[in-house]
Design an enzyme around this catalytic site. Structure first.
Site, PDB file in Angstrom:
ATOM      1  N   GLU A 191      38.981  32.638  36.397  1.00  0.00           N
ATOM      2  CA  GLU A 191      38.556  34.182  35.852  1.00  0.00           C
ATOM      3  C   GLU A 191      39.207  35.194  36.773  1.00  0.00           C
ATOM      4  O   GLU A 191      38.663  35.956  37.479  1.00  0.00           O
ATOM      5  CB  GLU A 191      37.061  34.450  35.942  1.00  0.00           C
ATOM      6  CG  GLU A 191      36.241  33.484  35.034  1.00  0.00           C
ATOM      7  CD  GLU A 191      34.837  33.450  34.986  1.00  0.00           C
ATOM      8  OE1 GLU A 191      34.396  33.944  36.127  1.00  0.00           O
ATOM      9  OE2 GLU A 191      34.080  33.216  33.984  1.00  0.00           O
ATOM     10  N   GLU A 385      34.145  26.647  30.449  1.00  0.00           N
ATOM     11  CA  GLU A 385      33.078  27.182  30.872  1.00  0.00           C
ATOM     12  C   GLU A 385      32.355  27.458  29.700  1.00  0.00           C
ATOM     13  O   GLU A 385      32.674  28.432  29.046  1.00  0.00           O
ATOM     14  CB  GLU A 385      33.143  28.046  32.013  1.00  0.00           C
ATOM     15  CG  GLU A 385      33.405  27.653  33.172  1.00  0.00           C
ATOM     16  CD  GLU A 385      33.250  28.539  34.398  1.00  0.00           C
ATOM     17  OE1 GLU A 385      32.221  29.596  34.309  1.00  0.00           O
ATOM     18  OE2 GLU A 385      34.114  28.698  35.432  1.00  0.00           O
TER      19      GLU A 385
HETATM   20  C1  BG6 Z   1      31.531  31.953  35.557  1.00  0.00           C
HETATM   21  C2  BG6 Z   1      31.981  31.415  37.052  1.00  0.00           C
HETATM   22  O1  BG6 Z   1      32.009  33.310  35.670  1.00  0.00           O
HETATM   23  O2  BG6 Z   1      30.364  31.928  35.264  1.00  0.00           O
HETATM   24  C3  BG6 Z   1      31.039  30.609  37.498  1.00  0.00           C
HETATM   25  O3  BG6 Z   1      33.369  31.015  36.955  1.00  0.00           O
HETATM   26  C4  BG6 Z   1      29.678  30.742  37.370  1.00  0.00           C
HETATM   27  O4  BG6 Z   1      31.464  30.022  38.847  1.00  0.00           O
HETATM   28  C5  BG6 Z   1      29.372  30.996  35.706  1.00  0.00           C
HETATM   29  O5  BG6 Z   1      28.684  30.044  38.045  1.00  0.00           O
HETATM   30  C6  BG6 Z   1      27.999  31.461  35.492  1.00  0.00           C
HETATM   31  O6  BG6 Z   1      27.476  32.366  36.260  1.00  0.00           O
HETATM   32  P1  BG6 Z   1      26.136  32.252  37.061  1.00  0.00           P
HETATM   33  O7  BG6 Z   1      26.185  33.381  37.787  1.00  0.00           O
HETATM   34  O8  BG6 Z   1      25.102  32.215  36.120  1.00  0.00           O
HETATM   35  O9  BG6 Z   1      26.397  31.142  38.013  1.00  0.00           O
END
Ligand code: BG6
Length: 487
Positions: A191, A385
């Site tokens: 990101e 993701e």
């Molecule tokens: C993404 C990141 O933006 O979101 C991850 O690359 C992160 O590292 C994921 O864990 C989810 O966000 P959060 O704040 O729910 O962990």
């Protein structure tokens, strides 16, 4: 009956980051990373992501002086460092074809400036990759996922200083040399766009160390250094590992106009163009002209060194990857209701529901993103993701997480449609296939996994792993290459 369009060899799997899963923060010679500075703040509203991620010189020095993991859950992770064999076995049981993970820079280079790597760190990743090879799980490795050495942050204000490029290049070269025989898919920066939303986590930039009024300028300069570093290591990877594939990784933040009022549409266009900027640079090898004009108007001047443009142009990526969790709307009305998403605050969309953290659930937005990105870049895409953070309840050693299954099922149907319309989607890794520590809030109770880890926000628990209902469901999705969601 609808038929699955997922191609043979589709890379189903999951994604994790070293700093959120490994633990072992102070063993094997590991140095402190920026993630080790992130504290858990139990009394803050979970929707206030800015306050959760707030870091300054004072909190960093407090963290460095605290030699425990009590208030710092990312130091604990979920103990993957010691339990990776058990966890990989569970992923293999689900049929994972791939696992996206990151290499903790500080395990190899504790301060980022050593000339030789820490062999203990190398050994850990070597055994991990060997085990993955044995289980037939292909690694996708992110070189930088929110875990740069805090020493580089303190000494250079992170990526603001061009010298960090050579530290990163040295680290990356060691990764290619030592792990290249196991790893063919590499992503440079997780990101990369998030540098604007949380500059410390992404690039080690400490705001109170920026000269007054220079913060934005510093962020763009640091981003430029990351773009150049990404291109340099892309070149090195291609030379050292001839069959490697190097990708960029961006946060897909799909924005809709709240109404069809032309002003709403114009503001939305601006947001979406800004969101595309980061992959544009890495795919086309140059800054978009509109972005350069905008920066000029804002008085931001990026220093380019002699060969920068050439390096960017000659070393573009082979594929495009992105995270997708939510979408948001945009409106010219300053009173429009807002809701948080993945470290952003957007306008609430009346057609969507949200998670407990306010993130708006939008499967159709995933399809729109896929179509838009493929049309724009015409490169293979990977969703690296996606998932839904939720509070789970362990009942008789399992979790009945029908809400999670529903989230995934709806997103997979949209992926299937996009593939059917010609999008070249080659893989999908859900975020946190095993529960891990949240990047934004450092909570353990914001869970994404198919596998439950028995540990709470304060670190109490057995760390035992339990299969949730979604574990069996995802297993069958992989087994049938997506067909079971239509049966
Ligand atoms: C993404 C990141 O933006 O979101 C991850 O690359 C992160 O590292 C994921 O864990 C989810 O966000 P959060 O704040 O729910 O962990």
């Amino acid at each position: 009956m609808t038929l699955s369009n997922f191609p043979d060899g589709f890379l189903w799997g999951g994604a994790v980051a070293a700093n959120q899963i490994e633990g072992g923060w102070n063993i094997g010679g590991k140095g402190l990373s920026v993630a080790d500075m992130a504290s858990y703040k139990p009394n803050l509203d979970v929707k206030n992501f800015l306050a959760h991620m707030e870091i300054n010189s004072k909190t960093i020095s407090e963290a460095i002086n605290d030699k425990t993991d009590k208030f710092y859950p990312k130091r604990r992770g979920v103990d993957f460092y010691h339990r990776y064999k058990e966890d990989l076995a569970l992923f293999a049981e689900m049929g994972f074809k791939t696992l996206r993970l990151s290499i903790a820079w500080t395990r190899l280079f504790p301060t980022g400036e050593e000339l030789e790597p820490n062999e203990n760190g190398i050994k850990f990743y070597e055994s991990l990759f060997k085990e993955m090879e044995r289980l037939n799980i292909k690694p996708i490795v992110t070189l930088s996922h929110y875990e740069m050495p805090v020493s580089l942050s303190l000494k250079y204000n992170g990526w603001v200083d061009r010298r960090v490029i050579s530290c990163f290049t040295r680290f990356s070269e060691v990764c290619f040399d030592r792990f290249g025989k196991y790893v063919k898919y590499w992503l440079t920066f997780n990101e990369i766009d998030s540098i604007h939303r949380h500059p410390f986590t992404t690039a080690g930039i400490i705001k109170d160390k920026c000269a007054a009024g220079e913060e934005e300028q510093n962020i763009y300069q640091a981003l430029h250094h990351q773009f150049v570093a990404s291109a340099i290591v892309t070149k090195i990877a291609h030379e050292k590992i001839p069959d490697s594939q190097i990708g960029c990784m961006v946060t897909k933040l799909m924005t809709y106009p709240l109404t069809c009022a032309p002003l709403d549409v114009e503001l939305t266009l601006k947001k979406n163009l800004e969101n595309n900027f980061y992959a544009d640079v890495q795919v086309f090898g140059e800054y978009p002209k509109m972005i350069l004009t905008d920066l000029k108007k804002r008085g931001i001047e990026i220093t380019f060194e002699k060969d920068d443009l050439k390096i960017l142009k000659e070393n573009t990526v082979d594929f495009v990857t992105f995270s997708y969790y939510m979408s948001m709307a945009e409106s010219a009305n300053p009173d429009a209701e807002r809701t948080p998403g993945n470290t952003v605050l957007g306008v609430k969309n009346p057609y969507l529901t949200s998670t407990e953290w306010g993130w708006q659930i939008d499967p159709k937005g995933l399809k729109i993103s896929l179509v838009e990105l493929y049309d724009r870049y015409e490169l293979p895409l990977m969703i690296v993701e996606n998932g839904m953070g939720a509070k789970d309840e362990l009942v008789e050693n399992t979790v009945h997480d029908s809400y999670r299954i529903k989230y995934f099922e709806e997103h997979f149907k949209q992926m299937n449609e996009a593939i059917g319309e010609g999008v070249e989607l080659i893989g999908y890794t859900s975020w946190g296939p095993i529960d891990l520590v949240s990047a934004g809030t450092s909570q353990m109770s914001k869970r994404y996994g198919f596998i439950y880890v028995d540990v709470d926000d304060e670190g109490n628990g057995s760390y035992n792993r339990y299969k949730k209902d979604s574990f069996y469901w995802y297993k069958s999705v992989i087994e049938t290459n997506g067909q079971c969601i239509f049966n």
